[in-house]
Write an enzyme that holds these catalytic residues in place. Structure first.
Site, PDB file in Angstrom:
ATOM      1  N   ARG A 211      71.012  -7.586 -66.249  1.00 49.86           N
ATOM      2  CA  ARG A 211      70.558  -8.210 -64.457  1.00 49.86           C
ATOM      3  C   ARG A 211      71.566  -7.867 -63.987  1.00 49.86           C
ATOM      4  NH1 ARG A 211      66.733 -10.419 -67.034  1.00 49.86           N
ATOM      5  NH2 ARG A 211      65.871 -12.699 -66.916  1.00 49.86           N
ATOM      6  N   GLU A 240      67.271  -8.498 -56.656  1.00 51.98           N
ATOM      7  CA  GLU A 240      65.992  -8.131 -56.420  1.00 51.98           C
ATOM      8  C   GLU A 240      65.058  -9.404 -56.696  1.00 51.98           C
ATOM      9  OE1 GLU A 240      64.606  -7.937 -61.056  1.00 51.98           O
ATOM     10  OE2 GLU A 240      66.461  -6.772 -61.028  1.00 51.98           O
ATOM     11  N   HIS A 257      62.507  -3.405 -62.903  1.00 54.26           N
ATOM     12  CA  HIS A 257      62.489  -4.584 -64.210  1.00 54.26           C
ATOM     13  C   HIS A 257      61.315  -4.812 -64.774  1.00 54.26           C
ATOM     14  CE1 HIS A 257      64.677  -8.772 -64.413  1.00 54.26           C
ATOM     15  NE2 HIS A 257      64.140  -8.455 -65.457  1.00 54.26           N
TER      16      HIS A 257
HETATM   17  N1  LIG Z   1      65.269  -5.485 -68.084  1.00 58.68           N
HETATM   18  C1  LIG Z   1      64.392  -6.966 -68.939  1.00 58.68           C
HETATM   19  O1  LIG Z   1      63.395  -6.440 -69.121  1.00 58.68           O
HETATM   20  C2  LIG Z   1      65.378  -7.239 -69.918  1.00 58.68           C
HETATM   21  C3  LIG Z   1      64.210  -7.840 -70.869  1.00 58.68           C
HETATM   22  C4  LIG Z   1      65.283  -8.674 -71.535  1.00 58.68           C
HETATM   23  C5  LIG Z   1      66.285  -9.413 -71.929  1.00 58.68           C
HETATM   24  N2  LIG Z   1      67.195  -8.878 -70.856  1.00 58.68           N
HETATM   25  C6  LIG Z   1      68.596  -9.191 -70.468  1.00 58.68           C
HETATM   26  O2  LIG Z   1      69.755  -8.537 -71.569  1.00 58.68           O
HETATM   27  C7  LIG Z   1      69.700  -9.481 -71.547  1.00 58.68           C
HETATM   28  C8  LIG Z   1      70.334  -9.929 -73.156  1.00 58.68           C
HETATM   29  O3  LIG Z   1      69.413  -9.947 -73.905  1.00 58.68           O
HETATM   30  P1  LIG Z   1      69.700 -10.632 -75.514  1.00 58.68           P
HETATM   31  O4  LIG Z   1      68.108 -10.854 -76.574  1.00 58.68           O
HETATM   32  O5  LIG Z   1      70.896  -9.716 -76.308  1.00 58.68           O
HETATM   33  O6  LIG Z   1      70.341 -12.179 -74.633  1.00 58.68           O
HETATM   34  P2  LIG Z   1      71.592 -12.995 -76.479  1.00 58.68           P
HETATM   35  O7  LIG Z   1      71.704 -13.528 -75.818  1.00 58.68           O
HETATM   36  O8  LIG Z   1      70.604 -11.924 -77.726  1.00 58.68           O
HETATM   37  O9  LIG Z   1      72.586 -11.473 -76.532  1.00 58.68           O
HETATM   38  C9  LIG Z   1      73.453 -11.471 -75.200  1.00 58.68           C
HETATM   39  C10 LIG Z   1      74.829 -11.627 -76.149  1.00 58.68           C
HETATM   40  O10 LIG Z   1      75.508 -11.379 -74.919  1.00 58.68           O
HETATM   41  C11 LIG Z   1      77.294 -11.368 -75.265  1.00 58.68           C
HETATM   42  N3  LIG Z   1      78.363 -11.679 -73.899  1.00 58.68           N
HETATM   43  C12 LIG Z   1      78.065 -12.723 -73.250  1.00 58.68           C
HETATM   44  N4  LIG Z   1      79.092 -12.895 -72.282  1.00 58.68           N
HETATM   45  C13 LIG Z   1      79.952 -11.675 -73.028  1.00 58.68           C
HETATM   46  C14 LIG Z   1      80.577 -10.380 -72.908  1.00 58.68           C
HETATM   47  N5  LIG Z   1      81.290 -10.940 -71.251  1.00 58.68           N
HETATM   48  N6  LIG Z   1      81.333  -9.156 -72.897  1.00 58.68           N
HETATM   49  C15 LIG Z   1      80.419  -8.944 -73.620  1.00 58.68           C
HETATM   50  N7  LIG Z   1      79.173  -9.832 -74.479  1.00 58.68           N
HETATM   51  C16 LIG Z   1      78.277 -10.624 -73.892  1.00 58.68           C
HETATM   52  C17 LIG Z   1      76.700 -12.220 -76.241  1.00 58.68           C
HETATM   53  O11 LIG Z   1      78.031 -13.269 -77.164  1.00 58.68           O
HETATM   54  C18 LIG Z   1      75.257 -12.200 -77.005  1.00 58.68           C
HETATM   55  O12 LIG Z   1      76.040 -11.849 -78.170  1.00 58.68           O
HETATM   56  C19 LIG Z   1      69.366 -11.005 -71.549  1.00 58.68           C
HETATM   57  O13 LIG Z   1      70.190 -12.055 -71.542  1.00 58.68           O
HETATM   58  C20 LIG Z   1      68.371 -10.582 -70.459  1.00 58.68           C
HETATM   59  O14 LIG Z   1      69.286 -11.174 -69.142  1.00 58.68           O
HETATM   60  C21 LIG Z   1      66.225  -7.830 -69.966  1.00 58.68           C
HETATM   61  O1  LIG Z   2      64.715 -11.736 -69.744  1.00 64.24           O
HETATM   62  C1  LIG Z   2      63.723 -11.060 -69.656  1.00 64.24           C
HETATM   63  O2  LIG Z   2      63.225 -11.478 -70.884  1.00 64.24           O
HETATM   64  C2  LIG Z   2      63.248 -10.302 -69.562  1.00 64.24           C
HETATM   65  O3  LIG Z   2      63.714  -9.747 -67.813  1.00 64.24           O
HETATM   66  C3  LIG Z   2      62.365 -10.335 -68.519  1.00 64.24           C
HETATM   67  O4  LIG Z   2      61.858  -9.348 -68.966  1.00 64.24           O
HETATM   68  C4  LIG Z   2      61.149 -10.219 -67.443  1.00 64.24           C
HETATM   69  O5  LIG Z   2      59.956 -10.341 -67.530  1.00 64.24           O
HETATM   70  P1  LIG Z   2      59.290 -10.646 -65.967  1.00 64.24           P
HETATM   71  O6  LIG Z   2      59.810 -12.180 -65.360  1.00 64.24           O
HETATM   72  O7  LIG Z   2      58.566  -9.683 -65.138  1.00 64.24           O
HETATM   73  O8  LIG Z   2      58.194 -12.345 -67.247  1.00 64.24           O
END
Ligand SMILES: NC(=O)c1ccc[n+]([C@@H]2O[C@H](COP(=O)([O-])OP(=O)(O)OC[C@H]3O[C@@H](n4cnc5c(N)ncnc54)[C@H](O)[C@@H]3O)[C@@H](O)[C@H]2O)c1
Ligand SMILES: O=C(O)[C@H](O)[C@H](O)COP(=O)(O)O
Length: 394
Positions: A211, A240, A257
């Site tokens: 994020r 964003e 994103h």
């Molecule tokens: N750009 C994109 O399209 C996209 C897509 C998917 C997810 N995301 C983002 O990525 C994040 C992570 O996804 P995920 O599926 O791995 O989530 P998840 O919940 O499976 O894993 C997140 C991990 O981060 C750890 N964490 C929390 N605080 C922390 C800190 N201060 N320092 C280090 N580690 C810490 C947690 O313990 C957990 O293991 C989501 O929350 C989402 O915001 C973005």
């Molecule tokens: O948290 C997530 O899964 C991602 O940020 C996700 O890919 C965002 O996708 P959207 O909101 O455009 O569907």
């Protein structure tokens, strides 16, 4: 017959009609425009990351269930939903493989620019959840050393090996996979602030596909204006879609994103929310409904030249295409940002972006080949080649 439900869904969430229309009347709306009036008299809201779901949005409504087809939940006021006994679900892990693919593509571009090789780098993974672990599985196959930093998991007794933040800051590539949290002990808001950024060197690569606000955007712009700075790849931005032109242009790669937007990532998100919705309202999943039913067959990839193999990961997904689309805009970058996200699937219609498949199968095959002594001391090139041939085999 059970009474039909009424739901409002983000118009950019795929397969809503196929899966929900047998049991519900559906109103489709642009995610950023969904407001309190739209939800009056409705039973459920299906959203994406762009709808802020809070007391202000829901308190006049009769919504009983909120489903977000995303991994992240920072746009949901979950404590208020729990307090109101409104059911909610996200799609944990739905697009983890897509994000891992994005990271590998970004690293490949950076390696080409630096004239460095995969076996010459270490990767620091901040957040060892679904995405971090998925990425690590791929790095294992590619024989790239990596380190996990995740204090919450350490506290929960996760048996894997973790390092401290200082060690992470010394890795060649640092990649962020944490949720955005503002208040808890391990909050991630501005985890990468001015002080942290200044410890990075021009030999390093920082990637953020978690994020935007995990990095202090203002501090980052200032840092990237220095003569010597680390390279940065951003898929996400603070505030964003109001993204700064200056910051986009300062990045090695910048994308709107879309790291998680493979066909599988998006479809799996809707499918997981559909299942949670059925559980919440005690409905049966119809026999002809499934995730595989909506995913088209994959095309085999053709690798003709040595360059195809050298740039193997880029043949599977080249993030530079998405970077270029973000740069090619006229007018408002904020509008262009949302527009690119909205049309992502359409832009990729001829060659849709797909997940890498069969992680475990690939790992098993690599191991058995190694045990059979067929891949002695493999270089990164051998590994990329092997990986690609295995992926094409799927
Ligand atoms: N750009 C994109 O399209 C996209 C897509 C998917 C997810 N995301 C983002 O990525 C994040 C992570 O996804 P995920 O599926 O791995 O989530 P998840 O919940 O499976 O894993 C997140 C991990 O981060 C750890 N964490 C929390 N605080 C922390 C800190 N201060 N320092 C280090 N580690 C810490 C947690 O313990 C957990 O293991 C989501 O929350 C989402 O915001 C973005
Ligand atoms: O948290 C997530 O899964 C991602 O940020 C996700 O890919 C965002 O996708 P959207 O909101 O455009 O569907």
């Amino acid at each position: 017959m059970a009474q039909r439900l009424n739901l409002v869904a983000d118009e950019d969430m795929p397969h809503v009609h196929e899966w929900f229309s047998p049991v519900a009347d559906i109103t489709l709306l642009p995610g950023r425009q969904i407001n309190a009036e739209h939800l009056i008299g409705k039973d459920a809201l299906l959203c994406r990351s762009v709808t802020q779901v809070n007391a202000e949005l829901l308190q006049k409504s009769s919504i009983q269930f909120v489903g977000s087809a995303t991994i992240g939940v920072d746009h949901l006021q979950t404590d208020w939903l729990d307090q109101q006994q409104i059911g909610w679900a996200n799609a944990a892990g739905c697009n983890a493989a897509a994000v891992a693919q994005y990271i590998l593509s970004g690293i490949s571009v950076w390696l080409l620019r630096q004239n460095r090789q995969l076996d010459d780098i270490s990767v620091g993974i901040v957040g060892a959840g679904n995405v971090g672990t998925c990425l690590a599985n791929f790095l294992d196959i590619l024989k790239v050393p990596y380190y996990f930093y995740d204090p919450p998991l350490v506290e929960q007794g996760d048996p894997r090996q973790f390092v401290d933040f200082k060690k992470i800051l010394s890795c060649d590539v640092i990649t962020l996979h944490v949720p955005l949290t503002q208040t808890n002990k391990h909050k991630t808001f501005h985890l990468f602030n001015e002080f942290v950024l200044q410890q990075l060197t021009p030999e390093q690569l920082l990637i953020n596909a978690s994020r935007g606000a995990v990095i202090d955007g203002e501090a980052l712009t200032k840092y990237l204006s220095l003569a010597h700075h680390a390279q940065v790849i951003l898929d996400v931005f603070e505030h964003e879609p109001n993204v700064s032109d200056k910051l986009v242009n300062q990045c090695l790669l910048a994308t709107p994103h879309i790291a998680g937007h493979t066909l599988e990532g998006k479809s799996r998100g809707s499918w997981m929310i559909y299942q949670a919705f059925c559980r919440h309202f005690n409905l049966d999943i119809l026999a002809d409904q499934s995730l595989s039913q909506v995913l088209p067959e994959k095309n085999a990839l053709l690798l003709d030249t040595i360059d195809d193999i050298r740039h193997g990961l880029l043949n599977l997904y080249d993030v530079r295409t998405d970077h270029q689309k973000l740069l090619n805009y006229s007018g408002s970058l904020a509008e262009h940002f949302d527009e690119l996200r909205k049309n992502y699937a359409r832009y990729h219609r001829l060659l849709p972006r797909r997940d890498y498949d069969g992680w475990q199968t690939i790992a098993n095959k690599v191991n058995s080949l190694e045990q059979a002594d067929l891949a002695k001391t493999p270089s990164d090139l051998n590994h990329a080649q092997l990986l690609l041939s295995l992926l094409i085999d799927q």
